[in-house]
Scaffold this active site. Structure first.
Site, PDB file in Angstrom:
ATOM      1  NE  ARG A 180      -4.923   3.273  -3.973  1.00 17.65           N
ATOM      2  CZ  ARG A 180      -4.576   3.206  -2.686  1.00 17.65           C
ATOM      3  NH1 ARG A 180      -5.087   4.061  -1.829  1.00 17.65           N
ATOM      4  NH2 ARG A 180      -3.735   2.297  -2.259  1.00 17.65           N
TER       5      ARG A 180
ATOM      6  CD  GLU B  83       7.070  -4.231   7.638  1.00 15.58           C
ATOM      7  OE1 GLU B  83       6.328  -3.517   6.931  1.00 15.58           O
ATOM      8  OE2 GLU B  83       8.218  -3.904   7.985  1.00 15.58           O
TER       9      GLU B  83
END
Ligand code: AMP
Length: 173
Positions: free
Chosen positions: A59, A96
């Site tokens: 984006r 993560e």
């Protein structure tokens, strides 16, 4: 930027449970709001002698290319691995779970250029921190004047990962 804030949509539990995804597609589809967003960024950087705007996949490319066009600069893509066709530099960073990598073409900049980096959302800051490392390690004579975001999620403290680089976020949550 209140109008942009109103038009950005929260999508709960996307792409996984617990994440509130900031969906910018309504803003992109609204001509006045999109134009105002790009014009506001253009006004911020117009007199800063910028040579290139760097967009982070995917984006970030939308804002980088519109802003680069408005400023009359080049646009440079930082991409996920395996997408860029020419010789690349790479930077791997922790997620993560696992790792991810960003890449840039080895001839993306010329010595002495002033650049800005842009992405849609500053969340944990991992992607932009890796992008900054990628550029600062491999292009010593290029100056990153600022890192810009449409949206910053303040509660994630992502800006702490971006060290001394100036940060500009148009909208805060
Ligand atoms: P970060 O955690 O700062 O490395 O964010 C990585 C990328 O994920 C950014 O380029 C954002 O486009 C996207 N992202 C992360 N969190 C969100 C969110 N809550 N809403 C929309 N995009 C997000």
């Amino acid at each position: 930027m209140d109008s942009a804030k109103q038009i950005i949509r929260d999508v709960p539990d996307f792409p996984k449970e617990g994440i509130i995804f900031k969906d910018i597609t309504p803003l992109l589809g609204e001509p006045v709001a999109f134009q105002k967003t790009i014009n506001s960024l253009k006004n911020r950087y117009a007199d800063k002698s910028i040579d290139a705007v760097v967009g982070v996949e995917a984006r970030g490319f939308i804002f980088a290319s519109a802003l680069a066009y408005a400023l009359g600069t080049g646009v440079v893509m930082v991409r996920k691995p395996g997408k860029l066709p020419y010789k690349t530099f790479q930077e791997t960073y922790s997620l993560e779970y696992g790792t991810d990598t960003v890449e840039i073409h080895q001839d993306a900049f010329r010595s002495g250029q002033n650049i800005i980096l842009i992405d849609d959302v500053l969340a944990t800051g991992g992607t932009m921190a890796a992008t900054l490392d990628l550029i600062q390690k491999n292009f010593e004579n290029v100056k990153v004047l600022e890192v810009a975001f449409l949206i910053e999620l303040d509660f994630l403290n992502g800006r702490e990962k971006l060290k001394d680089t100036p940060i500009y976020s148009m909208i805060h949550y």
